[in-house]
Design a protein around this motif. Structure first.
Motif, PDB file in Angstrom:
ATOM      1  N   PRO B  27      -9.141 -40.842  36.153  1.00  0.00           N
ATOM      2  CA  PRO B  27      -8.710 -38.973  37.118  1.00  0.00           C
ATOM      3  C   PRO B  27      -8.036 -39.524  38.224  1.00  0.00           C
ATOM      4  N   PHE B  28      -8.770 -39.230  39.534  1.00  0.00           N
ATOM      5  CA  PHE B  28      -7.776 -39.764  40.384  1.00  0.00           C
ATOM      6  C   PHE B  28      -6.386 -40.366  40.559  1.00  0.00           C
ATOM      7  N   ILE B  30      -4.645 -41.076  38.079  1.00  0.00           N
ATOM      8  CA  ILE B  30      -4.007 -39.464  37.423  1.00  0.00           C
ATOM      9  C   ILE B  30      -2.876 -38.344  38.473  1.00  0.00           C
ATOM     10  N   ALA B  31      -4.663 -37.868  38.916  1.00  0.00           N
ATOM     11  CA  ALA B  31      -3.509 -36.889  39.795  1.00  0.00           C
ATOM     12  C   ALA B  31      -2.541 -37.384  41.369  1.00  0.00           C
ATOM     13  N   ALA B  34       0.730 -38.240  39.139  1.00  0.00           N
ATOM     14  CA  ALA B  34       1.624 -37.132  38.750  1.00  0.00           C
ATOM     15  C   ALA B  34       2.495 -36.240  39.467  1.00  0.00           C
TER      16      ALA B  34
END
Lengths: 381, 57
Positions: B27-28, B30-31, B34
């Motif tokens: 998730p990080f 991806i963050a 992005a």
């Protein structure tokens, strides 16, 4: 930071207004004479703060809830998904409702609806009952920005709208900071059900203030004639209608939407998952997460102010090709404004004739696209 | 609206990834990426960031 002063002012004026209402006749409320719109702005700020508290309680309490109710991470993800879906739907319907019944009643209905939904989490016992409460919360909460923007359009002259929007929008960060400071304490002492119940119940305190203080400027006894004239100054006579269909052929629309599509989720990710991350990967106790989250959002705010300032300083009206890469400018005939229509979703995202404004609430980093409206200002200012 | 739909997707993605990997690494990632991907898309769609002339063309 000078950006913080208007917020403090708005807050102070709010307090003064309450006492003025009970003690003095409107004409004598000297300090507020001609400035009542900032009290309204303070109310909007409190409403947005409360809105963000309600939506963040779940994120803060993820650990205890998973422990008590036996959810896995997919279950929790589904719960957040339910909120987001209802929020997207609510943006359409609640905005229209507010257009129809007006801001005073419309915002009150939205606040009562989402506050009850928030309190409803307290009696939920299963994943499905949480999904129902969460969906209702998302649906009602979607009304907060259409209502706030419509209020600002009613109460502020065009040249002050960006500032007023920036101030009420700062409530998002304040709400996100307050919640992890307060909610763990409530949960530790009274249990998680009380955390939902008390946070939700705050809405009714706000409702009393709102019903006492909010009227349209034309009907408001606290609004002096000179303030009314000031609000009307440099506002444009009619607002043309821009339809979605008119925006769709433009690549700029898609560039903006693509940006929002990719950047907004990061904001949501931080909002709903960071409390769990701090506990799980860094071993913090629930009552210890408040401080790191405060640091995260303060740094985010510093970045947003700096980014707003930087992008403003990079933009020169004469040479648009030098626009910084994270800005999309949409220009349109000058007679188009967002006044009075809150359900036009694009209005909220793409502010008319826009330039970034480095004020509180302007966002860069994960906020840059999400609240795009707050840091655009009218180029003819 | 696009942002809300993106928010729906990320909720499902993070939930599943966490369940599978038990770690916030992905998730990080991806963050963090992005923003770069969004920047790339915006430049592809509107290379010079010229203001759109709505209702005039």
């Amino acid at each position: 930071m000078r950006e913080e002063n208007p917020i403090a002012d708005a807050g102070r004026s709010g307090t003064v207004a309450v006492s003025a209402g009970t003690l003095a006749s409107p004409e004598k409320s000297g300090i507020l004479a001609g400035r009542f719109r900032w009290v309204i702005c303070g109310l909007l700020f409190l409403g947005v703060t409360k809105n963000y508290m309600d939506r963040q309680v779940l994120g803060v309490l993820k650990g205890p809830l998973q422990h008590d109710l036996g959810w896995n991470d997919i279950d929790y993800g589904n719960l957040v998904f339910a909120f987001q879906t209802a929020y997207a739907i609510g943006m359409i319907f609640v905005g229209r409702l507010i257009d129809r019944v007006g801001t005073r009643i419309g915002y009150a209905i939205a606040m009562v609806f989402w506050s009850l939904a928030s309190m409803g989490h307290a009696i939920a016992n299963s994943l499905s009952s949480f999904v129902i409460a969460r969906s209702a919360l998302g649906f009602g909460e979607a009304g907060v920005f259409p209502a706030s923007i419509k209020c600002v359009a009613e109460w502020f002259p065009k040249k002050e709208r960006a500032l007023a929007t920036g101030i009420f929008n700062a409530g998002t960060n304040i709400g996100a900071i307050i919640t992890p400071l307060i909610v763990p304490w409530i949960a530790a002492h009274l249990g998680w059900r009380w955390a939902f119940l008390l946070t939700g119940a705050l809405g009714f305190a706000w409702l009393i203030l709102w019903l006492l203080l909010y009227r349209a400027p034309q009907q408001h006894s606290y609004c002096t004639n000179s303030e009314r004239e000031y609000i009307q100054s440099n506002s444009e006579p009619s607002s043309g209608n821009i339809k979605w269909a008119q925006l769709l052929p433009h690549k700029q629309t898609w560039a903006f939407a693509a940006g929002k599509f990719m950047i907004d989720p990061i904001w949501w990710f931080y909002l709903f998952w960071i409390p769990d991350y701090l506990q799980r990967e860094h071993g913090l106790h629930l009552t210890q997460i408040g401080l790191p989250i405060l640091v995260i959002y303060v740094i985010s705010d510093l970045g947003s102010v700096a980014g707003g300032w930087l992008s403003s300083s990079l933009i020169r009206p004469a040479d648009c090709h030098r626009l910084p890469p994270f800005r999309v400018v949409v220009r349109h005939p000058p007679d188009w404004t967002c006044r009075g229509r809150s359900s036009r979703l694009f209005c909220q995202s793409v502010h008319p004739d826009v330039r970034p404004l480095p004020i509180a609430g302007s966002r860069i980093g994960c906020r840059n696209w999400r609240h795009g409206r707050s840091h655009w200002r009218n180029a003819d200012r | 609206m696009a942002g809300a739909i993106g928010g729906m997707l990320i909720a499902e993605i993070v939930g599943h990834v966490l369940q599978w990997t038990g770690s916030y690494m992905v998730p990080f990632f991806i963050a963090a990426s992005a923003y770069l991907v969004a920047l790339l898309f915006i430049h592809l769609l509107s290379p010079k960031l010229i203001p759109a002339q709505i209702g005039q063309g």
